[in-house]
Write a protein that holds these residues in place. Structure first.
Motif, PDB file in Angstrom:
ATOM      1  N   PRO A  45       0.853  -1.188   0.000  1.00 25.85           N
ATOM      2  CA  PRO A  45       0.000   0.000   0.000  1.00 25.85           C
ATOM      3  C   PRO A  45       0.894   1.246   0.000  1.00 25.85           C
ATOM      4  CG  PRO A  45      -0.063  -1.094   2.149  1.00 25.85           C
ATOM      5  CD  PRO A  45       0.833  -1.904   1.274  1.00 25.85           C
ATOM      6  N   ILE A  46       0.519   2.259  -0.772  1.00 26.91           N
ATOM      7  CA  ILE A  46       1.295   3.497  -0.819  1.00 26.91           C
ATOM      8  C   ILE A  46       0.334   4.640  -0.483  1.00 26.91           C
ATOM      9  CG2 ILE A  46       2.761   5.001  -2.256  1.00 26.91           C
ATOM     10  CD1 ILE A  46       3.962   2.269  -2.247  1.00 26.91           C
ATOM     11  N   SER A  89      -2.897   0.736  -3.437  1.00 28.12           N
ATOM     12  CA  SER A  89      -1.780  -0.203  -3.369  1.00 28.12           C
ATOM     13  C   SER A  89      -1.290  -0.512  -4.768  1.00 28.12           C
ATOM     14  CB  SER A  89      -2.163  -1.473  -2.624  1.00 28.12           C
ATOM     15  OG  SER A  89      -3.510  -1.733  -2.776  1.00 28.12           O
ATOM     16  N   ILE A  90      -0.023  -0.852  -4.794  1.00 31.08           N
ATOM     17  CA  ILE A  90       0.624  -1.056  -6.061  1.00 31.08           C
ATOM     18  C   ILE A  90       1.218  -2.460  -6.080  1.00 31.08           C
ATOM     19  CG2 ILE A  90       2.891  -0.131  -5.380  1.00 31.08           C
ATOM     20  CD1 ILE A  90       1.765   1.512  -8.222  1.00 31.08           C
ATOM     21  N   GLN A 111       4.768  -6.175 -15.251  1.00 33.19           N
ATOM     22  CA  GLN A 111       3.359  -5.856 -14.989  1.00 33.19           C
ATOM     23  C   GLN A 111       3.228  -4.907 -13.811  1.00 33.19           C
ATOM     24  OE1 GLN A 111       0.342  -9.158 -14.907  1.00 33.19           O
ATOM     25  NE2 GLN A 111       0.080  -8.497 -12.802  1.00 33.19           N
ATOM     26  N   VAL A 112       2.348  -3.940 -13.976  1.00 31.85           N
ATOM     27  CA  VAL A 112       2.070  -3.014 -12.876  1.00 31.85           C
ATOM     28  C   VAL A 112       0.560  -2.966 -12.665  1.00 31.85           C
ATOM     29  CG1 VAL A 112       2.285  -0.650 -12.011  1.00 31.85           C
ATOM     30  CG2 VAL A 112       4.016  -1.546 -13.539  1.00 31.85           C
ATOM     31  N   SER A 114      11.830   4.066  -5.694  1.00 29.38           N
ATOM     32  CA  SER A 114      11.223   5.334  -5.294  1.00 29.38           C
ATOM     33  C   SER A 114       9.970   5.102  -4.450  1.00 29.38           C
ATOM     34  CB  SER A 114      10.919   6.213  -6.507  1.00 29.38           C
ATOM     35  OG  SER A 114      10.238   5.460  -7.460  1.00 29.38           O
ATOM     36  N   LEU A 115       9.214   4.046  -4.776  1.00 31.10           N
ATOM     37  CA  LEU A 115       8.027   3.744  -3.977  1.00 31.10           C
ATOM     38  C   LEU A 115       8.431   3.356  -2.564  1.00 31.10           C
ATOM     39  CD1 LEU A 115       5.853   1.716  -6.487  1.00 31.10           C
ATOM     40  CD2 LEU A 115       5.355   3.956  -5.561  1.00 31.10           C
ATOM     41  N   THR A 116       9.497   2.546  -2.477  1.00 35.29           N
ATOM     42  CA  THR A 116       9.974   2.117  -1.167  1.00 35.29           C
ATOM     43  C   THR A 116      10.410   3.323  -0.352  1.00 35.29           C
ATOM     44  OG1 THR A 116      10.859   0.242  -2.330  1.00 35.29           O
ATOM     45  CG2 THR A 116      11.497   0.462  -0.047  1.00 35.29           C
TER      46      THR A 116
END
Lengths: 425, 100
Positions: free
Chosen positions: A299-300, A306-307, A345-346, B25-27
């Motif tokens: 989760p971001i 979430s990614i 894949q994203v 960068s997300l991390t």
């Protein structure tokens, strides 16, 4: 004076006595009625006590007996329904869908993939998966995996049977339709792809914690693939449905994965096999597969969702051989049998957006590619760009809508629309 | 043919690189976001272990979906699939059993 006072006292005393006193008869009558009452009261109270005692204990006893009977019955039922020590879970998934690709008529489809799990002790379990799908006029049944697993200690588990090959991550971790975020598998991961979906053999695997990080490993030996030598379309490809070995040489390989923290895993896999049938001119043909994978799922909060990022690539190198298709082709076909492929894949799900409809949506993009052997008579390199929109009805049920843009390097384009509804259980 | 292959190699390396940059960068952005909320202890609690380990491949299922006995089997299955340590397995199982 004194006698006068005495007189007065006696007089007043006798006067007072004359006012209060009862006659003997009256007294006796009263005494008799008092005694009568007293004895009646005593009788009544003993009756009452007896009644009270008798009544309540018998009622209590009755209730108690009923209760005991009920308890005995419950006990019997409990004994009859005692679960035993074996844990059993029927899991799996149901997949329904619709596909419309350029090269074929559109069609609906359905498949049922039951998974059976038995846990015998804390160390011993069995897992099995069947894949029941619809073929042309038939129902096809595949034994996808059957594996006995034994945990030797905290760091080592041994598995034997037909298992999902611990090579990369797609087959072992993502292939069930309720987990895969797109309706189809990437090109390199199809049954005719680069990576062996399953292996018949033995594996040793485990996880080693290093502080808060983890290193996981898996090593296996198995029958390995066979070499396609007859079919022009797949000439030189590795065929993984080699359930009964075509040669005495066993394939072996392994995977190492590193998790600096739970959300990220980076790993590498390798696989070596002799693939030609014993006794044939291909008996010395070796194949090597290897490649990296990466998974990041988290989760971001900054993205309100979430990614899920996945990347996996595989290189396949099979010794060159000359294929004459049973003497029908002169000169024999010879080519540099190196192939590669994979996917990136994203997926993004606005799961922290606070809008419930959006929270259940998911956007997916995948690039996949297969790079076939240069000089192969009938192999076209292919790229695919797939966009998908998913709606999660439940954590284990999703409706997927996806479009695949095909980008072949030569030959016909084969774009397609895919709709899939799946439930994992 | 050769140019095509070169282009491909290029696309592959580029997409790999992009992925890596994206992840890094997300991390980074996640750990700065989390810094404020984290307490002093580095030890993860059972529910954090569950959330962070069980959502890596598929959605988390509610503890109420299975019985204690069924969870024992499922979590043993996942111990192998998800490479759980015995401690993670025990804590997750306890949490699932308490919450169903």
């Amino acid at each position: 004076m004194i006698p006068a006072i005495l007189m007065i006292v006696v007089f007043t005393g006798s006067f007072a006595r004359a006012q209060d006193s009862v006659s003997r008869e009256e007294f006796d009558a009263l005494k008799a009625s008092y005694e009568n009452l007293l004895s009646r009261f005593n009788n009544m109270s003993t009756d009452f006590d007896a009644l009270k005692e008798e009544g309540s204990t018998s009622e209590l006893r009755e209730e108690l007996e009923e209760l005991i009977e009920e308890i005995e019955q419950v006990d019997l039922k409990a004994i009859a329904g005692r679960p035993g020590t074996t844990g059993f879970l029927a899991a799996g998934f149901a997949t329904t869908g619709f596909v419309d690709f350029d090269d074929n008529d559109s069609t609906f489809g359905a498949s049922f993939t039951p998974v059976f799990l038995w846990k015998f002790t804390d160390n011993l379990m069995v897992e099995a998966e069947l894949d029941l799908s619809l073929g042309d006029g038939t129902t096809e049944v595949e034994l996808e995996y059957i594996q006995i697993l034994y945990t030797v200690n905290d760091y080592v588990t041994v598995g034997a049977g037909k298992f999902l090959t611990p090579f990369g991550m797609f087959w072992e971790r993502l292939h069930p339709s309720w987990i895969n975020k797109l309706p189809d598998a990437p090109l390199s991961m199809r049954h005719t792809g680069l990576v062996p979906p399953t292996t018949v053999g033995v594996q040793v695997r485990g996880v080693i914690p290093i502080d808060s990080m983890k290193l996981n490993y898996a090593f296996f030996v198995g029958n390995g693939p066979s070499l396609a030598t007859e079919d022009l379309d797949h000439l030189g490809n590795l065929e993984y449905e080699n359930f009964i070995d075509n040669n005495g040489n066993k394939a072996f390989g392994g995977r190492l994965g590193f998790q600096p923290f739970p959300e990220l895993e980076i790993g590498y896999s390798a696989y070596f096999a002799k693939v030609g049938s014993s006794g044939s001119e291909f008996r010395n043909v070796d194949a090597t597969l290897h490649g990296p994978y990466l998974a990041y799922v988290s989760p971001i909060p900054a993205l309100a969702g979430s990614i899920d990022v996945r990347f996996e690539w595989t290189w396949s190198d099979v010794d060159d051989a000359s294929y004459d298709l049973g003497g029908t082709v002169t000169p024999p076909i010879v080519f540099d049998n190196r192939r590669s492929g994979g996917y990136a894949q994203v997926a993004y799900r606005p799961s922290l957006s606070g809008v419930s409809f959006l929270e259940d949506l998911e956007f997916v993009f995948r690039f996949d590619r297969i790079d076939n052997a240069a000089g192969h008579p009938d192999a076209i390199d292919r790229n695919g760009y797939t966009v998908g929109l998913n709606y999660w009805l439940e954590p284990n049920s999703v409706v997927k809508l996806a479009f695949r843009f095909d980008d072949p390097e030569g030959g016909e384009k084969n774009d397609g629309l895919m709709i899939q509804w799946t439930v994992g259980f | 043919m050769n140019t095509k292959r070169n282009t491909t190699r290029w696309i592959v390396s580029l997409s790999g690189l992009m992925m890596l940059i994206l992840v890094i960068s997300l991390t980074a952005c996640q750990s700065t976001a989390a810094d404020g909320e984290m307490d002093d202890s580095d030890e993860m609690g059972a529910s954090e272990i569950w959330e962070r380990n069980c959502a890596r491949c598929h959605n988390i299922r509610s503890p109420s979906t299975l019985s204690d006995k069924q969870w024992e089997t499922a979590v043993m299955h996942m111990r192998v699939r998800a490479n759980l340590t015995p401690k993670e397995q025990r804590l997750i199982l306890e949490l699932l059993k308490a919450g169903n």
